[in-house]
Design a protein around this motif. Sequence first.
Motif, short mmCIF file in Angstrom:
data_model
loop_
_atom_site.label_atom_id
_atom_site.label_comp_id
_atom_site.label_asym_id
_atom_site.label_seq_id
_atom_site.Cartn_x
_atom_site.Cartn_y
_atom_site.Cartn_z
N MET A 1 7.35 8.46 16.04
CA MET A 1 7.02 7.89 14.74
C MET A 1 8.26 7.94 13.84
O MET A 1 8.92 8.95 13.73
N ALA A 2 8.55 6.86 13.21
CA ALA A 2 9.68 6.79 12.28
C ALA A 2 9.21 7.12 10.87
O ALA A 2 8.01 7.13 10.60
N ASN A 3 10.15 7.38 9.99
CA ASN A 3 9.80 7.60 8.59
C ASN A 3 9.12 6.36 8.06
O ASN A 3 9.45 5.24 8.45
N LYS A 4 8.15 6.54 7.18
CA LYS A 4 7.38 5.40 6.70
C LYS A 4 7.08 5.54 5.21
O LYS A 4 6.68 6.60 4.75
N ILE A 5 7.29 4.45 4.49
CA ILE A 5 6.94 4.37 3.07
C ILE A 5 5.79 3.38 2.93
O ILE A 5 5.87 2.27 3.43
N THR A 6 4.74 3.81 2.25
CA THR A 6 3.62 2.92 1.98
C THR A 6 3.44 2.82 0.47
O THR A 6 3.34 3.85 -0.21
N VAL A 7 3.44 1.60 -0.04
CA VAL A 7 3.23 1.37 -1.46
C VAL A 7 1.84 0.76 -1.63
O VAL A 7 1.53 -0.26 -1.01
N ASP A 8 1.00 1.38 -2.43
CA ASP A 8 -0.32 0.84 -2.73
C ASP A 8 -0.12 -0.26 -3.77
O ASP A 8 0.05 0.01 -4.96
N HIS A 9 -0.10 -1.49 -3.31
CA HIS A 9 0.21 -2.62 -4.19
C HIS A 9 -0.83 -2.80 -5.30
O HIS A 9 -0.51 -3.35 -6.35
N GLY A 10 -2.04 -2.36 -5.07
CA GLY A 10 -3.08 -2.46 -6.09
C GLY A 10 -2.87 -1.51 -7.25
O GLY A 10 -3.35 -1.75 -8.36
N VAL A 11 -2.14 -0.44 -7.02
CA VAL A 11 -1.89 0.58 -8.05
C VAL A 11 -0.53 0.41 -8.71
O VAL A 11 -0.37 0.67 -9.90
N CYS A 12 0.46 -0.05 -7.95
CA CYS A 12 1.83 -0.19 -8.44
C CYS A 12 1.90 -1.16 -9.62
O CYS A 12 1.33 -2.24 -9.58
N LYS A 13 2.61 -0.73 -10.67
CA LYS A 13 2.77 -1.60 -11.84
C LYS A 13 4.19 -2.14 -11.98
O LYS A 13 4.55 -2.70 -13.01
#
Length: 71
Positions: A1-13
């Motif tokens: 498993m590689a490093n992973k960034i997840t952005v919750d687009h519904g919350v991000c402003k």
Amino acid sequence: MANKITVDHGVCKGCELCVHACPKKILEIDRTKLNARGYHPAACTDTAGCIACAICAVICPDSAIKVEKEV
């Protein structure tokens, strides 16, 4: 498993704090997308370049970013 960034687009402003804080400069505001609140969310442009420092997740005022470190 590689490093992973997840952005919750519904919350991000789209405040860009994560973009400026990222030491690898792999986050940017995705001007091609709008979330339900009318904001352009942040997105990772190079997941392979992520060092999983989690500065982006710590600085995010809305807790919209999750970082998973390779084990």
